[in-house]
Each structure stands twice: as C-alpha cells, then as structure tokens.
Design an enzyme around this catalytic site. Structure first.
Site, PDB file in Angstrom:
ATOM      1  N   LYS A 203      -6.897  14.046  -7.719  1.00 46.39           N
ATOM      2  CA  LYS A 203      -6.352  12.715  -7.446  1.00 46.39           C
ATOM      3  C   LYS A 203      -7.493  11.759  -7.123  1.00 46.39           C
ATOM      4  O   LYS A 203      -8.539  12.180  -6.616  1.00 46.39           O
ATOM      5  CB  LYS A 203      -5.378  12.781  -6.265  1.00 46.39           C
ATOM      6  CG  LYS A 203      -4.585  11.497  -6.025  1.00 46.39           C
ATOM      7  CD  LYS A 203      -3.630  11.675  -4.849  1.00 46.39           C
ATOM      8  CE  LYS A 203      -2.788  10.429  -4.614  1.00 46.39           C
ATOM      9  NZ  LYS A 203      -1.913  10.573  -3.428  1.00 46.39           N
TER      10      LYS A 203
ATOM     11  N   ASN B 211      -5.353   7.880 -11.835  1.00 43.68           N
ATOM     12  CA  ASN B 211      -5.885   6.529 -11.941  1.00 43.68           C
ATOM     13  C   ASN B 211      -5.910   5.819 -10.607  1.00 43.68           C
ATOM     14  O   ASN B 211      -5.136   6.123  -9.704  1.00 43.68           O
ATOM     15  CB  ASN B 211      -5.089   5.693 -12.955  1.00 43.68           C
ATOM     16  CG  ASN B 211      -3.619   5.564 -12.590  1.00 43.68           C
ATOM     17  OD1 ASN B 211      -3.272   5.153 -11.493  1.00 43.68           O
ATOM     18  ND2 ASN B 211      -2.735   5.906 -13.517  1.00 43.68           N
TER      19      ASN B 211
ATOM     20  N   GLU C 107      -8.181   7.847  -5.223  1.00 45.87           N
ATOM     21  CA  GLU C 107      -7.595   6.794  -4.400  1.00 45.87           C
ATOM     22  C   GLU C 107      -8.675   5.791  -4.004  1.00 45.87           C
ATOM     23  O   GLU C 107      -9.873   6.078  -4.085  1.00 45.87           O
ATOM     24  CB  GLU C 107      -6.930   7.364  -3.140  1.00 45.87           C
ATOM     25  CG  GLU C 107      -5.577   8.005  -3.399  1.00 45.87           C
ATOM     26  CD  GLU C 107      -4.763   8.181  -2.128  1.00 45.87           C
ATOM     27  OE1 GLU C 107      -5.374   8.150  -1.037  1.00 45.87           O
ATOM     28  OE2 GLU C 107      -3.546   8.350  -2.226  1.00 45.87           O
TER      29      GLU C 107
ATOM     30  N   SER D 169      -4.104  -0.503  -5.881  1.00 49.48           N
ATOM     31  CA  SER D 169      -4.726  -1.318  -4.842  1.00 49.48           C
ATOM     32  C   SER D 169      -4.703  -2.774  -5.292  1.00 49.48           C
ATOM     33  O   SER D 169      -5.511  -3.196  -6.117  1.00 49.48           O
ATOM     34  CB  SER D 169      -6.171  -0.858  -4.592  1.00 49.48           C
ATOM     35  OG  SER D 169      -6.811  -1.714  -3.660  1.00 49.48           O
TER      36      SER D 169
ATOM     37  N   GLY E 145      -1.988   8.798  -8.718  1.00 45.18           N
ATOM     38  CA  GLY E 145      -3.131   7.948  -8.401  1.00 45.18           C
ATOM     39  C   GLY E 145      -2.806   6.972  -7.308  1.00 45.18           C
ATOM     40  O   GLY E 145      -2.147   7.304  -6.325  1.00 45.18           O
TER      41      GLY E 145
ATOM     42  N   HIS F 247     -10.350   2.970  -1.147  1.00 44.85           N
ATOM     43  CA  HIS F 247     -10.515   2.596   0.255  1.00 44.85           C
ATOM     44  C   HIS F 247     -11.326   1.306   0.283  1.00 44.85           C
ATOM     45  O   HIS F 247     -12.381   1.205   0.915  1.00 44.85           O
ATOM     46  CB  HIS F 247     -11.188   3.717   1.057  1.00 44.85           C
ATOM     47  CG  HIS F 247     -10.462   4.040   2.320  1.00 44.85           C
ATOM     48  ND1 HIS F 247     -11.080   4.271   3.515  1.00 44.85           N
ATOM     49  CD2 HIS F 247      -9.133   4.154   2.586  1.00 44.85           C
ATOM     50  CE1 HIS F 247     -10.187   4.530   4.451  1.00 44.85           C
ATOM     51  NE2 HIS F 247      -9.000   4.466   3.908  1.00 44.85           N
ATOM     52  N   ASN F 248     -10.782   0.298  -0.409  1.00 43.67           N
ATOM     53  CA  ASN F 248     -11.523  -0.936  -0.665  1.00 43.67           C
ATOM     54  C   ASN F 248     -11.615  -1.848   0.548  1.00 43.67           C
ATOM     55  O   ASN F 248     -12.715  -2.248   0.954  1.00 43.67           O
ATOM     56  CB  ASN F 248     -10.867  -1.694  -1.820  1.00 43.67           C
ATOM     57  CG  ASN F 248     -10.770  -0.875  -3.089  1.00 43.67           C
ATOM     58  OD1 ASN F 248     -11.568   0.030  -3.316  1.00 43.67           O
ATOM     59  ND2 ASN F 248      -9.802  -1.184  -3.928  1.00 43.67           N
ATOM     60  N   HIS F 249     -10.477  -2.193   1.113  1.00 41.68           N
ATOM     61  CA  HIS F 249     -10.486  -3.148   2.214  1.00 41.68           C
ATOM     62  C   HIS F 249     -11.237  -2.624   3.440  1.00 41.68           C
ATOM     63  O   HIS F 249     -12.051  -3.356   4.016  1.00 41.68           O
ATOM     64  CB  HIS F 249      -9.049  -3.540   2.581  1.00 41.68           C
ATOM     65  CG  HIS F 249      -8.441  -4.536   1.640  1.00 41.68           C
ATOM     66  ND1 HIS F 249      -8.387  -4.325   0.281  1.00 41.68           N
ATOM     67  CD2 HIS F 249      -7.855  -5.741   1.862  1.00 41.68           C
ATOM     68  CE1 HIS F 249      -7.789  -5.363  -0.292  1.00 41.68           C
ATOM     69  NE2 HIS F 249      -7.462  -6.231   0.642  1.00 41.68           N
TER      70      HIS F 249
ATOM     71  N   GLN G 102     -10.421   3.309  10.033  1.00 43.43           N
ATOM     72  CA  GLN G 102     -10.394   4.599  10.700  1.00 43.43           C
ATOM     73  C   GLN G 102     -11.802   5.149  10.903  1.00 43.43           C
ATOM     74  O   GLN G 102     -12.757   4.703  10.276  1.00 43.43           O
ATOM     75  CB  GLN G 102      -9.585   5.600   9.869  1.00 43.43           C
ATOM     76  CG  GLN G 102      -8.229   5.086   9.435  1.00 43.43           C
ATOM     77  CD  GLN G 102      -8.245   4.458   8.065  1.00 43.43           C
ATOM     78  OE1 GLN G 102      -9.203   3.807   7.663  1.00 43.43           O
ATOM     79  NE2 GLN G 102      -7.172   4.651   7.328  1.00 43.43           N
TER      80      GLN G 102
ATOM     81  N   HIS H  97       0.815  -1.207   0.000  1.00 41.33           N
ATOM     82  CA  HIS H  97       0.000   0.000   0.000  1.00 41.33           C
ATOM     83  C   HIS H  97       0.853   1.263   0.000  1.00 41.33           C
ATOM     84  O   HIS H  97       0.500   2.264  -0.629  1.00 41.33           O
ATOM     85  CB  HIS H  97      -0.917  -0.007   1.226  1.00 41.33           C
ATOM     86  CG  HIS H  97      -1.968   1.044   1.224  1.00 41.33           C
ATOM     87  ND1 HIS H  97      -3.057   1.009   0.384  1.00 41.33           N
ATOM     88  CD2 HIS H  97      -2.106   2.176   1.956  1.00 41.33           C
ATOM     89  CE1 HIS H  97      -3.816   2.063   0.601  1.00 41.33           C
ATOM     90  NE2 HIS H  97      -3.264   2.794   1.549  1.00 41.33           N
TER      91      HIS H  97
END
Length: 750
Positions: A95, A505, A97, A545, A542, A99-101, A244, A52
């Site tokens: 930008k 991306n 990003e 992930s 970008g 936050h999948n997990h 978080q 990460h």
C-alpha cells in the site's frame, strides 16, 4: 440518550463549521442521532466525515477503478491493504499513502510517522514488511525552505526506516515551484505473509474483549485527519500539535508482537490506529462486522492525566493498535505483549447492534452508530462538478517548431546541463541516507535496474517494485499523464524481467471544490482505469490526498501539479533472470526498442532548459506500450539482451549515460537525421526501451521484435569509456558521471 455533562454539552452549527462540517452535514448528524450532538460526538463526526477519512469527494470515481484480478486475495477497500497471491501459499500485501500536510509543517516527524503508519497497515494484516519505497515532491531548489523541507523529510524517512529495519529499495524525487509550500511525501510498504494467516480488520462476536495495544495515548496528532483536509496557510504552523511523533523502536516491538499474535488463534480482528485514532479503529472495525462496541476511555493508558474524552478519541499517537480478542484468549494476548514490553489493555467489548458507546467513569460521553461514520455507510458522498480549465487548450496548441533546433555541438553542451538538473541528476545524497540492505539477509539483489527487486524466501521468485509519476505530464493532460504513470511503472517492472501484477495509488490533488482541480482528478481516474485494464494490473487500494495547495494573500490559491503516484508490484518467476540496466561489455550493440521519436512535449529539456512550461503530454500509445512490455519480457526470458533501461525523464541521452555509469563504459551512437537533434537526445516520448546484446544474438532478437510488432533500431555500440554522438566526442563516462553525481547537491547547496 447520553447523560450530558459540561464537557458533553450539545454542539452548535458554528462549532460544526469550525470543525469543517457543512450546515447540511450538521443537519444530517442531527437526523441520524435524533437530537443535537454533544461536543464529543461532533468531534467524532468531524474527523470521520473529513475528506481524509471519508473520501466523500472521491469515492464515486474511485469505485470505477478496476479491482478484480486472478491474483487478488484481498481487494481494494476490504482491509487495510490489498494482497496478491504469489503462489506457494505466499501473499504480498502492499500500500502507498501520503503524509503531505504534516510534512509541510514539521518535515522530520511528518515523514517519519508517514513511514511508521504505512508499515503498520502492512503488519496489522499479518504480513512482515520487507521493502519500502517513497515518492517526494518539493518546490524551487534554490529556495531555502526547499532545502529545509528536503533535509527534514529525508532524515525522517531514513531515521525511522533504518531504525525499524526495513530497506528502502526505490523511489523518486521531483522539484517544481508549485510544491513550494505544500510538498508531497508518499510512502509505500510491501510485506509477505502466509495466506492462511491473513488478519482481518473486522470486529465480531458480542462479548469479545476489545484491547488497545502498543504505546500510551497522548495529545499529539489530535485532529490530524481534519488538518489533512484543509489548505496550507500562513497560520498552518499553529496546527503543529496535529503532527504526530513516532518511535521506530516501539514500532519494531509492536510488529514482532503482532506477527507472533498472528500465528495464534487469539485474534478476531486487528486494526492500526492511524488517522482519527481510537475513533476510526472502533468505528471501522464495528461497521465491518455489523456490530457495536462499549469502549471505556478511562481505561486507555495515557501519557497525560488531564486528557478530555475528545482528546483521547482523536489522538493520533503512534504505534497503537485495536485488537478484538477471541473468548478465553485474553491471557495469551496479554502475555505476548508483555513479553515485548508493550501495553495490552482491555478497554471494552463488542456488542450487538451497531452503536458505539464511549464511557468515562461509567457515564456515556458519546453514543454513535458505527455505520453512519464510515465510507460506504452513512458518511456523505458527493458528486462534484468539474470543468476543463482554459489553459488546457492553450497548452495543447504548443507548436514544437516554435523552439529553435540547436546545432549538434550546442545540443551536446545542453546534455551536460540536463544531467545536472535536480530532477535528473543522481539522488545519491538522498538514497545514501536510506539503508537498502538493513534487515534483508541478502533479500535485495542490489543490481542497478529500473525497479527494485527483492527475493521471496523459500522460492526462486522475486518481487519487482516501483513508484512512478511524472506530474508535469499529468498537469499537461491528466488522463494521458496518469495513463503514462501506470505505463512507466509497468515498463520499469518489465525491464527487470518481471510481469506487472497490481498497483496501489496515492492521488495528490488540490481543492476538490475547485471545478478545474476536480476535472484533473476525474481525468486521472479515467487514465488510470484505461491503463490498468490494458496491463491487467488491478488497483488494490491507496490514498486520496486533496487540499494540496497554497492559500495566497489575495484569497486565491495555487494547487500543486496533479500527482497520482503509482506504486506497482510485479512477479519475477526466477530472480536469477533479474535484468539490470548497466552496460556489461565493450562492443555490445545498443538497440532502441519502440517507435523512434523527437517529441519534446513536457520534457525536462523543454520545461527547464528552453523554459516552455505549457505543452501537451509526450507522445504515447497504450497499445504499442503493451506490445513493447511483452517483447522485452520475452527477450529477457530467452537471454537475448544483456541490459535494459526505459527512456523516461531526460530522454535518450540520460538513459544511455545511466547505463554507462555503473561500470564506467561509454557509448558511440548515430542519430536519425530525419529527427530534430534535441528531440532525439532529450525528448521523452513514451514506449521506448534501450537494450544491449551481442552480435550473435541479433537474428533471434529480431525474430521476437518482429513477432511482437515492435520496432528495433541499431543506435551504436558500447565503448570502453568514450561517449560519442554522430562522431562528435562528448567526453568520457567518468567525466560526465562527476557532473551527474554532483548536480543535485550543487543545485540545493547541500
């Protein structure tokens, strides 16, 4: 050498492996330090060398992406986000990003903090965020977990964004069973700034004070970077502390204080505390400036009194920044943050060399060279093997003749089914929870168009913004599918009248150690490079992930579709020329721009109506695509079309219906009898746009199409409300809009 205490005893190889480090990486750390690292130091390396943070399995290929362009002010990798020059002393920072997990485990907070984090990347650079977009992927619409994830993610994005006061102006939602356990939540933020007030994320000047500003530090988010660098399993819920917790109101205060600070000469450098918290911000800022730091962890404002040094270092508590302050400006900084009721606490100073010393009670608990922690420094870089999967050749062998061609009557019945599919139907249930006008003071044009358009205050310019990726196309052919994602983004921008400028991306893939997954990743990079070079849209930065997959009980894993989400920004020189997609007047002519096609490959029709899941990517020609974009922009600039909408998911029929619905007009068209009717209506061949125009503009319209070597075929005309195909009455726009508006909610039982 650091003084060793019980809490900083030397680490072991077993501990290192438990933290995600390989035996070779453990040996490298020993070599760097000249000794066995203690536990706190091992924690530092484990997060900074995680996938990460370090991009260790992707950086080799990321470096091949095009990064140069005439409008670039800050290139990829130089700062928290890329910046392009809009002229008139105005820059645009943007930008995207993932936050999948976190969103897979706790969808509300996972999505909310994803929004908060990407906005901090923007205002940390001195830019005021003006718009947000998002790209979401979920599993089987009929599965109860999908509904739970969708509701939590959408509410998290809506609550945080609405409270923070930044409008959502675009996005996409896509469903496929491959995302069942591992959804994708990609968030994009766009901001404007004075080009003379760009803030760098670089530490300089030995002796300069280092401040932590914003919220207190707690135990939430600890090891979040490591959590994002492994598979989702049945035990992943045990990692819930890694998610978080965000506070949008606190972030709003932090933004205003940071932007006020940007107008002073008090800042040397500033960086958001995102992944890996204090560890990441101190090491990256130090490495960028070729300096070190002395950081006193017992000065950090804490929420809990019993936090260990490693917990303070790895906490990903939200709404915090690290600021290096110019000498003599400390009180100015403290006063600004006090005004906004926020902490501004000196926790250390910049030092010579590149060593970061972390202290507790004046004893060193960790001592690490900053340069060895960061991307492009001492962090490992791997060149992974890759191989073409066997199923790729099988999917390429698909023969469309194996699919029976329906009758016209049957095809028109299918049309109603297609517009009710959750991937096609209106996502109003989603976007109604987002405030598209909050904080804008009429900044958004609020016209229906292929890209969101926001105004650039103080000028007539507008920004056209979009996020795009059809992951089914990328699964079918990673290189072609990713080139299509870039091309569709550019086509959407061009259909508003704007010129594409640059992209960011978010590259969502499975496990990079799987050679077939890495083959997909390499293909995607190659396709993105080819398309970005063609459209002159450099990559500004970008996020990668990996590990987006589900661990199965038999020891195997199921990866999500490769999903290289493209966020694109374009410049509209005169926002009064913003072209919308809606039909304007009964009787206007409907034209098809681009090459006519009945290709059904990888279409929503083929996958979810016919049930064929493996086929090649849709027909695509990059050179023809470029000519089409130039043509549509010229037609719009010369006021020769009254509406423009690209043909994409769902095909021609869906495109026409979407143009009909805003004003409840209809359309009467004639198909091409040389093309199969299902392909004509539902095929998703690329490089095609539907436009409307008046009869008196036809001659000038054809002149521009001919000059750009773009085909133009008259399909029919706009009606008062009736929808007709080949003289067959399908219904009225108001009737079909009811299906389209309700299909999504009915499919998910919302």
């Amino acid at each position: 050498m650091p003084t060793m205490t019980a809490s900083t005893a030397p680490s072991t190889l077993i501990q290192a492996q438990d933290m995600g480090l390989t035996p070779d990486e453990f040996k490298s750390i020993e070599k760097i330090l000249g000794r066995v690292p203690n536990f706190t130091e091992m924690c530092i390396y484990s997060v900074m060398w995680s996938e990460h943070c370090s991009y260790k399995n992707s950086i080799k290929w990321l470096k091949t992406l095009p990064k140069d362009g005439d409008q670039m002010l800050v290139k990829a990798g130089e700062e928290n986000a890329g910046i392009i020059d809009l002229g008139d002393g105005i820059g645009c920072a943007f930008k995207i990003e993932s936050h999948n997990h976190p969103s897979a485990i706790e969808p509300y907070q996972g999505a909310a903090t994803g929004v908060g984090g990407i906005n901090r990347d923007i205002f940390t650079m001195g830019a005021r965020p003006i718009a947000q977009l998002n790209s979401l992927r979920f599993g089987d619409p009929e599965h109860p977990r999908t509904k739970w994830l969708l509701e939590g993610v959408v509410k998290g994005i809506g609550d945080y964004g609405n409270s923070f006061g930044i409008p959502v102006v675009g996005g996409e939602v896509f469903f496929d069973p491959c995302y069942q356990v591992n959804p994708l939540v990609n968030a994009m933020s766009v901001g404007l700034l004075d080009v003379n007030e760009i803030i760098s994320a670089t530490a300089k000047g030995p002796g300069n004070a280092v401040y932590i500003v914003g919220s207190d530090t707690g135990k939430d988010g600890i090891q979040g970077a490591s959590f994002a660098s492994k598979d989702i399993t049945a035990e992943s819920a045990d990692d819930l502390p890694s998610v978080q917790v965000g506070d949008p109101f606190q972030e709003k205060l932090l933004m205003e204080a940071s932007l006020e600070l940007a107008k002073t000469d008090a800042i040397i450098g500033m960086q958001d505390m995102g992944a890996a918290g204090i560890t990441c911000s101190t090491s990256e800022m130090s490495a960028a400036g070729n300096v070190g730091m002395d950081i006193y962890l017992d000065r950090v404002p804490l929420r809990q009194a019993d936090m260990e040094p490693f917990e303070i270092l790895l906490s990903e508590s939200q709404e915090r920044m690290l600021v290096v302050v110019a000498p003599g400006k400390e009180k100015l900084v403290e006063d600004i943050f006090k005004k906004w009721d926020l902490h501004a606490v000196p926790i250390g100073e910049v030092t010579e060399g590149d060593t970061i010393n972390f202290f507790v009670a004046n004893e060193i608990v960790a001592q690490v060279p900053a340069s060895t922690l960061v991307l492009g420094g001492g962090a490992p870089v791997y060149e992974r093997e890759y191989s073409e999967p066997s199923w790729f050749a099988e999917s390429q062998a698909f023969n469309p003749d194996s699919v029976a061609v329906p009758s016209l009557k049957k095809a028109l019945e299918i049309a109603t089914d297609i517009i009710c599919l959750p991937n096609i139907a209106s996502k109003k249930w989603v976007w109604e929870q987002y405030d598209s006008m909050v904080g804008t003071l009429n900044r958004t044009t609020n016209r229906p168009s292929d890209a969101g358009v926001v105004s650039v205050r103080g000028s007539k310019k507008g920004l056209a913004l979009t996020v795009d990726c059809n992951s089914r196309y990328v699964q079918a052919d990673p290189e072609v599918g990713t080139a299509i994602a870039v091309a569709e983004a550019a086509r959407n921008i061009s259909c508003t009248g704007a010129t594409p400028s640059a992209i960011t991306n978010c590259l969502n893939f499975g496990n990079p150690y799987n050679t077939e997954v890495y083959w997909q990743f390499v293909g995607a990079i190659k396709g993105m490079t080819r398309a970005c070079e063609k459209f002159k849209t450099p990559v500004t930065g970008g996020n990668v992930s990996f590990y987006n997959q589900t661990a199965n009980e038999d020891g195997t894993s199921t990866s999500v579709f490769p999903t290289p989400t493209i966020g694109m920004v374009g410049i509209l020189q005169d926002r009064d020329k913003h072209m919308s997609l809606d039909f304007k007047e009964k009787g206007e002519l409907i034209f098809h721009l681009g090459e006519m096609s009945d290709c059904i490959n990888s279409s929503e029709y083929l996958a979810n109506i016919v049930g064929v899941k493996q086929s090649p990517a849709p027909k695509f020609n990059l050179t023809q695509e470029e000519a089409l974009h130039v043509c549509i922009r010229e037609l719009i600039a010369k006021n020769l079309v009254t509406a423009a909408h690209d043909i994409s998911d769902g095909g021609l029929f869906t495109t026409l219906l979407e143009m009909s619905m805003p004003n409840l007009f209809g359309f009467d068209i004639v198909s091409d009898d040389e093309l199969r009717i299902d392909g004509f209506l539902f095929g998703e061949a690329q490089g095609r746009i539907i436009v409307t125009l008046t009869e008196e503009d036809q001659d000038d319209f054809f002149d521009i199409c001919d000059a750009n070597k773009v085909g133009a075929v008259l399909l029919g005309h706009v009606t008062k409300g009736k929808i007709v195909v080949d003289e067959e009455h399908v219904g009225f726009c108001s009737e079909l809009r009811a299906y389209y508006d309700n299909g999504f909610e009915e499919a998910l039982d919302l």
